[in-house]
Design a protein around this motif. Structure first.
Motif, PDB file in Angstrom:
ATOM      1  N   GLN A  57       0.825  -1.202   0.000  1.00 19.44           N
ATOM      2  CA  GLN A  57       0.000   0.000   0.000  1.00 19.44           C
ATOM      3  C   GLN A  57       0.862   1.257   0.000  1.00 19.44           C
ATOM      4  OE1 GLN A  57      -3.238  -0.859  -0.479  1.00 19.44           O
ATOM      5  NE2 GLN A  57      -2.305  -2.872  -0.278  1.00 19.44           N
ATOM      6  N   ALA A  58       1.998   1.225   0.708  1.00 21.40           N
ATOM      7  CA  ALA A  58       2.901   2.376   0.709  1.00 21.40           C
ATOM      8  C   ALA A  58       3.497   2.596  -0.674  1.00 21.40           C
ATOM      9  CB  ALA A  58       4.008   2.175   1.744  1.00 21.40           C
ATOM     10  N   MET A  59       3.894   1.536  -1.336  1.00 22.77           N
ATOM     11  CA  MET A  59       4.469   1.656  -2.673  1.00 22.77           C
ATOM     12  C   MET A  59       3.437   2.168  -3.668  1.00 22.77           C
ATOM     13  SD  MET A  59       6.766  -1.840  -2.683  1.00 22.77           S
ATOM     14  CE  MET A  59       7.383  -1.603  -4.342  1.00 22.77           C
ATOM     15  N   ALA A  60       2.219   1.625  -3.590  1.00 22.77           N
ATOM     16  CA  ALA A  60       1.165   2.069  -4.504  1.00 22.77           C
ATOM     17  C   ALA A  60       0.776   3.515  -4.231  1.00 22.77           C
ATOM     18  CB  ALA A  60      -0.059   1.156  -4.375  1.00 22.77           C
ATOM     19  N   GLY A  61       0.662   3.874  -2.956  1.00 15.99           N
ATOM     20  CA  GLY A  61       0.310   5.248  -2.608  1.00 15.99           C
ATOM     21  C   GLY A  61       1.359   6.238  -3.078  1.00 15.99           C
ATOM     22  N   TYR A  62       2.619   5.880  -2.951  1.00 11.62           N
ATOM     23  CA  TYR A  62       3.696   6.755  -3.413  1.00 11.62           C
ATOM     24  C   TYR A  62       3.659   6.920  -4.924  1.00 11.62           C
ATOM     25  CZ  TYR A  62       8.421   8.474  -4.309  1.00 11.62           C
ATOM     26  OH  TYR A  62       9.501   9.211  -4.733  1.00 11.62           O
ATOM     27  N   ALA A  63       3.403   5.839  -5.638  1.00  9.43           N
ATOM     28  CA  ALA A  63       3.338   5.904  -7.103  1.00  9.43           C
ATOM     29  C   ALA A  63       2.201   6.803  -7.562  1.00  9.43           C
ATOM     30  CB  ALA A  63       3.172   4.500  -7.679  1.00  9.43           C
ATOM     31  N   PHE A  64       1.035   6.676  -6.949  1.00 13.24           N
ATOM     32  CA  PHE A  64      -0.116   7.482  -7.359  1.00 13.24           C
ATOM     33  C   PHE A  64       0.043   8.950  -6.950  1.00 13.24           C
ATOM     34  CE2 PHE A  64      -2.663   3.396  -7.326  1.00 13.24           C
ATOM     35  CZ  PHE A  64      -2.802   3.360  -8.707  1.00 13.24           C
ATOM     36  N   LYS A  66       3.086  10.700  -6.158  1.00 15.50           N
ATOM     37  CA  LYS A  66       4.309  11.435  -6.482  1.00 15.50           C
ATOM     38  C   LYS A  66       4.913  11.121  -7.847  1.00 15.50           C
ATOM     39  CE  LYS A  66       4.548  13.732  -2.639  1.00 15.50           C
ATOM     40  NZ  LYS A  66       4.335  15.203  -2.657  1.00 15.50           N
ATOM     41  N   MET A  67       4.539  10.034  -8.445  1.00 12.57           N
ATOM     42  CA  MET A  67       5.153   9.648  -9.715  1.00 12.57           C
ATOM     43  C   MET A  67       4.222   9.985 -10.879  1.00 12.57           C
ATOM     44  SD  MET A  67       6.898   5.992  -8.633  1.00 12.57           S
ATOM     45  CE  MET A  67       7.857   5.906 -10.150  1.00 12.57           C
ATOM     46  N   LYS A  68       4.802  10.432 -11.976  1.00 10.24           N
ATOM     47  CA  LYS A  68       4.039  10.793 -13.160  1.00 10.24           C
ATOM     48  C   LYS A  68       4.136   9.670 -14.191  1.00 10.24           C
ATOM     49  CE  LYS A  68       3.583  14.892 -11.262  1.00 10.24           C
ATOM     50  NZ  LYS A  68       2.309  15.335 -10.654  1.00 10.24           N
ATOM     51  N   PHE A  69       3.004   9.123 -14.571  1.00  4.96           N
ATOM     52  CA  PHE A  69       2.987   8.103 -15.622  1.00  4.96           C
ATOM     53  C   PHE A  69       1.628   8.127 -16.302  1.00  4.96           C
ATOM     54  CE2 PHE A  69       1.858   6.130 -11.597  1.00  4.96           C
ATOM     55  CZ  PHE A  69       0.699   5.435 -11.893  1.00  4.96           C
ATOM     56  N   ARG A  70       1.600   7.638 -17.522  1.00 11.58           N
ATOM     57  CA  ARG A  70       0.385   7.680 -18.330  1.00 11.58           C
ATOM     58  C   ARG A  70      -0.702   6.781 -17.718  1.00 11.58           C
ATOM     59  NH1 ARG A  70       1.111   6.615 -24.617  1.00 11.58           N
ATOM     60  NH2 ARG A  70       2.343   8.526 -24.271  1.00 11.58           N
ATOM     61  N   GLY A  71      -1.895   7.313 -17.636  1.00 12.21           N
ATOM     62  CA  GLY A  71      -3.027   6.559 -17.110  1.00 12.21           C
ATOM     63  C   GLY A  71      -3.090   6.504 -15.600  1.00 12.21           C
ATOM     64  N   ARG A  72      -2.320   7.372 -14.923  1.00 13.81           N
ATOM     65  CA  ARG A  72      -2.289   7.339 -13.461  1.00 13.81           C
ATOM     66  C   ARG A  72      -3.662   7.623 -12.862  1.00 13.81           C
ATOM     67  NH1 ARG A  72       0.759  11.917  -9.983  1.00 13.81           N
ATOM     68  NH2 ARG A  72      -0.725  13.101 -11.237  1.00 13.81           N
ATOM     69  N   LYS A  73      -4.334   8.664 -13.332  1.00 10.09           N
ATOM     70  CA  LYS A  73      -5.629   9.030 -12.766  1.00 10.09           C
ATOM     71  C   LYS A  73      -6.680   7.962 -13.013  1.00 10.09           C
ATOM     72  CE  LYS A  73      -4.924  14.058 -13.003  1.00 10.09           C
ATOM     73  NZ  LYS A  73      -5.455  15.339 -13.530  1.00 10.09           N
ATOM     74  N   VAL A  74      -6.645   7.375 -14.204  1.00 13.10           N
ATOM     75  CA  VAL A  74      -7.614   6.318 -14.517  1.00 13.10           C
ATOM     76  C   VAL A  74      -7.377   5.098 -13.639  1.00 13.10           C
ATOM     77  CG1 VAL A  74      -8.441   4.743 -16.305  1.00 13.10           C
ATOM     78  CG2 VAL A  74      -7.876   7.118 -16.885  1.00 13.10           C
ATOM     79  N   LEU A  75      -6.113   4.714 -13.497  1.00 13.49           N
ATOM     80  CA  LEU A  75      -5.785   3.547 -12.679  1.00 13.49           C
ATOM     81  C   LEU A  75      -6.132   3.786 -11.215  1.00 13.49           C
ATOM     82  CD1 LEU A  75      -4.583   0.729 -12.670  1.00 13.49           C
ATOM     83  CD2 LEU A  75      -2.316   1.741 -12.391  1.00 13.49           C
TER      84      LEU A  75
END
Length: 245
Positions: A57-64, A66-75
């Motif tokens: 959950q910490a890894m997923a929360g950090y990715a959503f 702080k990290m920029k990647f395509r489809g982040r908001k949709v995912l």
């Protein structure tokens, strides 16, 4: 009632204070069935579930957050949509999946379905959004990789949020009854909740109120100790995850 003799409870079970004190009910809990094994199973499953849940959950929360990647908001939206799906609706596909893997009556079948929960991702995302981007940017300038930035700089700052999430996970996993009831069919793989519930089929165990309350007290004791130790971290983690200062 847990420290009141069963013969007195058959006469009067409404007294506020016990007329006579005995620890026989509490000591007898681990002599009935496989209670010691069930208690150990719950400790193992709950501990593994909590550790893996906090990590993922910490890894997923950090990715959503702080990290920029395509489809982040949709995912992220699809992840939060999982909050609307009742866990009972997942029992059939989960049961079939673990049946095909011949994994029922194993610890893996008891903890794997619980390590990815949308609520945990949401809590961690809210917390990570409160961390200034300047910290990660400074780490990148110094040449730190995203993995090193996360584990060395960001993760130590998330102790309050991880503590609150860990307590929630521990309580929900320890109290879980339905999935262990479905997946564990052998008595030696019962958790404390399903194991103690199975004793209700025994007429003597179901009618002795003192023994019944003693089993409930022993089963809830780890949760009570956990809350008393970490209650200040729980409150702090909730306030920080919700945007409080």
């Amino acid at each position: 009632m847990a420290i009141t003799p069963n013969n007195l409870l058959k006469i009067n079970s409404t007294a506020l204070f016990p007329a006579q004190v005995t620890f026989e009910n509490l000591l007898g809990v681990f002599k009935v069935g496989l209670t010691t094994r069930w208690f150990t199973n719950s400790l193992i499953v709950t501990g593994i579930t909590t550790v893996f849940t906090l990590l993922f959950q910490a890894m997923a929360g950090y990715a959503f957050a702080k990290m920029k990647f395509r489809g982040r908001k949709v995912l992220y939206s699809l992840t939060l949509a999982g909050l609307m799906v009742p866990k009972e609706a997942l029992f059939i596909p989960l049961f079939l999946m673990f049946s095909q893997l011949s994994a029922h009556n194993t610890y893996a079948a008891l903890f794997l379905p619980r390590i990815a929960i949308p609520l945990g991702v949401f809590i961690m995302v809210q917390f990570f959004k409160g961390i200034p981007d300047s910290l990660t940017e400074a780490a990148q300038i110094d040449g730190a990789s995203p993995i090193r930035t996360f584990f060395s700089i960001i993760l130590p700052m998330t102790v309050p949020a991880l503590t609150s999430l860990g307590i929630f996970t521990y309580i929900l996993t320890w109290n879980d009854y339905l999935w262990p009831l479905v997946s564990a069919t052998r008595k030696e793989m019962f958790t404390i909740t399903t194991g103690l519930a199975s004793l209700q089929g025994n007429f003597a165990q179901a009618t002795e109120l003192g023994s019944l309350m003693a089993r409930g007290s022993i089963a809830s004791l780890p949760l009570l100790i956990l809350f008393l130790i970490f209650q200040k971290y729980l409150i702090r983690g909730i306030s920080m995850s919700s945007g409080g200062k």
